[in-house]
Scaffold this motif. Structure first.
Motif, PDB file in Angstrom:
ATOM      1  N   THR A 129      33.457  36.690  42.671  1.00 16.68           N
ATOM      2  CA  THR A 129      33.341  37.764  41.677  1.00 16.68           C
ATOM      3  C   THR A 129      32.717  38.978  42.370  1.00 16.68           C
ATOM      4  OG1 THR A 129      31.201  36.858  40.973  1.00 16.68           O
ATOM      5  CG2 THR A 129      33.144  36.250  39.672  1.00 16.68           C
ATOM      6  N   PRO A 130      32.986  40.190  41.877  1.00 14.83           N
ATOM      7  CA  PRO A 130      32.437  41.380  42.528  1.00 14.83           C
ATOM      8  C   PRO A 130      30.951  41.590  42.249  1.00 14.83           C
ATOM      9  CG  PRO A 130      33.772  42.010  40.648  1.00 14.83           C
ATOM     10  CD  PRO A 130      33.913  40.521  40.797  1.00 14.83           C
ATOM     11  N   PHE A 131      30.409  40.815  41.305  1.00 14.56           N
ATOM     12  CA  PHE A 131      29.004  40.979  40.923  1.00 14.56           C
ATOM     13  C   PHE A 131      28.523  39.694  40.260  1.00 14.56           C
ATOM     14  CE2 PHE A 131      31.934  42.962  37.919  1.00 14.56           C
ATOM     15  CZ  PHE A 131      31.741  42.174  36.798  1.00 14.56           C
ATOM     16  N   PRO A 132      27.208  39.433  40.289  1.00 14.02           N
ATOM     17  CA  PRO A 132      26.690  38.299  39.519  1.00 14.02           C
ATOM     18  C   PRO A 132      26.729  38.655  38.036  1.00 14.02           C
ATOM     19  CG  PRO A 132      24.900  39.467  40.617  1.00 14.02           C
ATOM     20  CD  PRO A 132      26.175  40.117  41.055  1.00 14.02           C
ATOM     21  N   GLY A 133      26.835  37.676  37.204  1.00  2.72           N
ATOM     22  CA  GLY A 133      26.859  37.915  35.760  1.00  2.72           C
ATOM     23  C   GLY A 133      28.247  38.200  35.220  1.00  2.72           C
ATOM     24  N   ALA A 134      29.291  37.822  35.948  1.00  2.15           N
ATOM     25  CA  ALA A 134      30.656  38.043  35.466  1.00  2.15           C
ATOM     26  C   ALA A 134      30.862  37.310  34.149  1.00  2.15           C
ATOM     27  CB  ALA A 134      31.666  37.565  36.499  1.00  2.15           C
ATOM     28  N   SER A 135      31.648  37.916  33.266  1.00  2.00           N
ATOM     29  CA  SER A 135      31.825  37.353  31.929  1.00  2.00           C
ATOM     30  C   SER A 135      33.270  37.003  31.588  1.00  2.00           C
ATOM     31  CB  SER A 135      31.270  38.326  30.885  1.00  2.00           C
ATOM     32  OG  SER A 135      31.941  39.565  30.981  1.00  2.00           O
ATOM     33  N   LEU A 136      34.185  37.233  32.518  1.00  2.00           N
ATOM     34  CA  LEU A 136      35.592  36.954  32.253  1.00  2.00           C
ATOM     35  C   LEU A 136      36.218  36.255  33.451  1.00  2.00           C
ATOM     36  CD1 LEU A 136      36.636  40.475  30.913  1.00  2.00           C
ATOM     37  CD2 LEU A 136      36.324  38.416  29.535  1.00  2.00           C
ATOM     38  N   PRO A 137      37.169  35.353  33.213  1.00  2.00           N
ATOM     39  CA  PRO A 137      37.862  34.751  34.358  1.00  2.00           C
ATOM     40  C   PRO A 137      38.642  35.799  35.160  1.00  2.00           C
ATOM     41  CG  PRO A 137      38.850  34.021  32.283  1.00  2.00           C
ATOM     42  CD  PRO A 137      37.618  34.801  31.936  1.00  2.00           C
ATOM     43  N   GLU A 138      39.003  36.913  34.516  1.00  2.00           N
ATOM     44  CA  GLU A 138      39.706  37.987  35.203  1.00  2.00           C
ATOM     45  C   GLU A 138      38.829  38.673  36.248  1.00  2.00           C
ATOM     46  OE1 GLU A 138      39.685  37.624  31.848  1.00  2.00           O
ATOM     47  OE2 GLU A 138      41.777  37.129  31.474  1.00  2.00           O
ATOM     48  N   HIS A 139      37.518  38.455  36.185  1.00  2.00           N
ATOM     49  CA  HIS A 139      36.612  39.008  37.188  1.00  2.00           C
ATOM     50  C   HIS A 139      36.689  38.244  38.507  1.00  2.00           C
ATOM     51  CE1 HIS A 139      33.963  40.884  33.826  1.00  2.00           C
ATOM     52  NE2 HIS A 139      34.801  41.784  34.313  1.00  2.00           N
ATOM     53  N   CYS A 140      37.365  37.119  38.524  1.00  2.00           N
ATOM     54  CA  CYS A 140      37.520  36.342  39.754  1.00  2.00           C
ATOM     55  C   CYS A 140      38.544  37.028  40.656  1.00  2.00           C
ATOM     56  CB  CYS A 140      37.958  34.913  39.436  1.00  2.00           C
ATOM     57  SG  CYS A 140      36.715  33.982  38.499  1.00  2.00           S
ATOM     58  N   ILE A 141      38.126  37.336  41.872  1.00  2.00           N
ATOM     59  CA  ILE A 141      38.947  38.102  42.810  1.00  2.00           C
ATOM     60  C   ILE A 141      38.946  37.430  44.182  1.00  2.00           C
ATOM     61  CG2 ILE A 141      38.586  40.304  41.629  1.00  2.00           C
ATOM     62  CD1 ILE A 141      36.403  40.909  43.745  1.00  2.00           C
ATOM     63  N   CYS A 142      39.864  37.855  45.024  1.00  2.00           N
ATOM     64  CA  CYS A 142      39.903  37.367  46.405  1.00  2.00           C
ATOM     65  C   CYS A 142      38.817  38.062  47.216  1.00  2.00           C
ATOM     66  CB  CYS A 142      41.260  37.650  47.037  1.00  2.00           C
ATOM     67  SG  CYS A 142      42.610  36.734  46.269  1.00  2.00           S
ATOM     68  N   PRO A 143      38.244  37.351  48.191  1.00  3.83           N
ATOM     69  CA  PRO A 143      37.234  37.982  49.045  1.00  3.83           C
ATOM     70  C   PRO A 143      37.861  38.951  50.045  1.00  3.83           C
ATOM     71  CG  PRO A 143      37.683  35.772  49.819  1.00  3.83           C
ATOM     72  CD  PRO A 143      38.480  35.958  48.546  1.00  3.83           C
ATOM     73  N   GLU A 144      37.016  39.688  50.745  1.00  5.51           N
ATOM     74  CA  GLU A 144      37.467  40.601  51.784  1.00  5.51           C
ATOM     75  C   GLU A 144      38.313  39.844  52.806  1.00  5.51           C
ATOM     76  OE1 GLU A 144      35.299  43.572  54.933  1.00  5.51           O
ATOM     77  OE2 GLU A 144      34.388  43.252  52.981  1.00  5.51           O
ATOM     78  N   GLU A 145      39.310  40.523  53.349  1.00  6.36           N
ATOM     79  CA  GLU A 145      40.265  39.993  54.329  1.00  6.36           C
ATOM     80  C   GLU A 145      41.333  39.086  53.703  1.00  6.36           C
ATOM     81  OE1 GLU A 145      38.554  38.550  57.964  1.00  6.36           O
ATOM     82  OE2 GLU A 145      37.051  40.147  57.986  1.00  6.36           O
ATOM     83  N   TYR A 146      41.380  39.046  52.362  1.00 10.88           N
ATOM     84  CA  TYR A 146      42.414  38.315  51.621  1.00 10.88           C
ATOM     85  C   TYR A 146      42.921  39.218  50.509  1.00 10.88           C
ATOM     86  CZ  TYR A 146      41.077  34.079  54.040  1.00 10.88           C
ATOM     87  OH  TYR A 146      40.836  33.145  55.011  1.00 10.88           O
ATOM     88  N   PHE A 147      44.088  38.906  49.971  1.00  8.06           N
ATOM     89  CA  PHE A 147      44.623  39.664  48.844  1.00  8.06           C
ATOM     90  C   PHE A 147      45.275  38.683  47.871  1.00  8.06           C
ATOM     91  CE2 PHE A 147      48.202  39.208  51.650  1.00  8.06           C
ATOM     92  CZ  PHE A 147      49.313  39.113  50.831  1.00  8.06           C
ATOM     93  N   MET A 148      45.350  39.094  46.601  1.00  5.05           N
ATOM     94  CA  MET A 148      45.937  38.266  45.554  1.00  5.05           C
ATOM     95  C   MET A 148      47.444  38.482  45.525  1.00  5.05           C
ATOM     96  SD  MET A 148      45.117  36.081  43.091  1.00  5.05           S
ATOM     97  CE  MET A 148      43.421  36.399  42.605  1.00  5.05           C
ATOM     98  N   LEU A 149      48.178  37.372  45.568  1.00  4.57           N
ATOM     99  CA  LEU A 149      49.632  37.383  45.464  1.00  4.57           C
ATOM    100  C   LEU A 149      50.007  36.196  44.596  1.00  4.57           C
ATOM    101  CD1 LEU A 149      52.416  38.528  46.355  1.00  4.57           C
ATOM    102  CD2 LEU A 149      52.310  36.906  48.250  1.00  4.57           C
ATOM    103  N   ALA A 150      50.548  36.463  43.415  1.00  5.70           N
ATOM    104  CA  ALA A 150      50.951  35.397  42.486  1.00  5.70           C
ATOM    105  C   ALA A 150      49.800  34.419  42.228  1.00  5.70           C
ATOM    106  CB  ALA A 150      52.172  34.669  43.034  1.00  5.70           C
ATOM    107  N   GLU A 151      48.622  34.968  41.926  1.00  2.00           N
ATOM    108  CA  GLU A 151      47.435  34.196  41.558  1.00  2.00           C
ATOM    109  C   GLU A 151      46.900  33.296  42.672  1.00  2.00           C
ATOM    110  OE1 GLU A 151      47.500  32.488  37.643  1.00  2.00           O
ATOM    111  OE2 GLU A 151      48.828  34.048  36.907  1.00  2.00           O
ATOM    112  N   THR A 152      47.218  33.646  43.926  1.00  2.00           N
ATOM    113  CA  THR A 152      46.724  32.910  45.084  1.00  2.00           C
ATOM    114  C   THR A 152      46.185  33.904  46.099  1.00  2.00           C
ATOM    115  OG1 THR A 152      48.414  31.219  44.764  1.00  2.00           O
ATOM    116  CG2 THR A 152      47.374  31.291  46.918  1.00  2.00           C
ATOM    117  N   CYS A 153      45.061  33.567  46.734  1.00  2.00           N
ATOM    118  CA  CYS A 153      44.529  34.411  47.796  1.00  2.00           C
ATOM    119  C   CYS A 153      45.274  34.102  49.084  1.00  2.00           C
ATOM    120  CB  CYS A 153      43.035  34.147  47.993  1.00  2.00           C
ATOM    121  SG  CYS A 153      42.006  34.684  46.619  1.00  2.00           S
TER     122      CYS A 153
END
Length: 111
Positions: free
Chosen positions: A29-53
């Motif tokens: 997540t980009p910050f602590p205290g995330a409140s939505l599953p949509e806040h889940c993201i790929c870390p640096e050096e990765y990108f999201m493609l079809a819900e996979t990093c």
């Protein structure tokens, strides 16, 4: 007792929830205290493609949260909760084609 924020890589679906849910896989997540599953993201050096990093292609830079759905197109896509829309970006000295933005070529250098 006071509320505790969920740590990085987890989120709580409701205010005051006692249990944090994990984002799963390598998502964070980009910050602590995330409140939505949509806040889940790929870390640096990765990108999201079809819900996979996926690993960032050679010749590109992928900031945390990079997602192919944010590639510049004619139809704008809204970013989540004011977070920046980040996508894999071409590094200087490389190029891609608009219709195939994940295929990267090294530019020929003039002597």
């Amino acid at each position: 007792t006071g509320c505790l924020r969920c740590p990085f890589g987890t989120f709580a679906n409701s205010t005051g929830a006692r249990i944090c849910s994990g984002c799963g896989g390598m998502l964070t997540t980009p910050f602590p205290g995330a409140s939505l599953p949509e806040h889940c993201i790929c870390p640096e050096e990765y990108f999201m493609l079809a819900e996979t990093c996926e690993p960032c292609p050679s010749g590109m830079m992928c900031k945390s949260g990079s997602d192919t759905k944010y590639f510049p197109t004619a139809a704008p896509v809204a970013c989540l909760d004011g977070l920046p829309c980040v996508y894999p970006e071409v590094i200087e000295g490389h190029m891609t084609l608009e219709d195939d933005p994940l295929s990267v070529w090294r530019c020929a250098h003039k002597e």
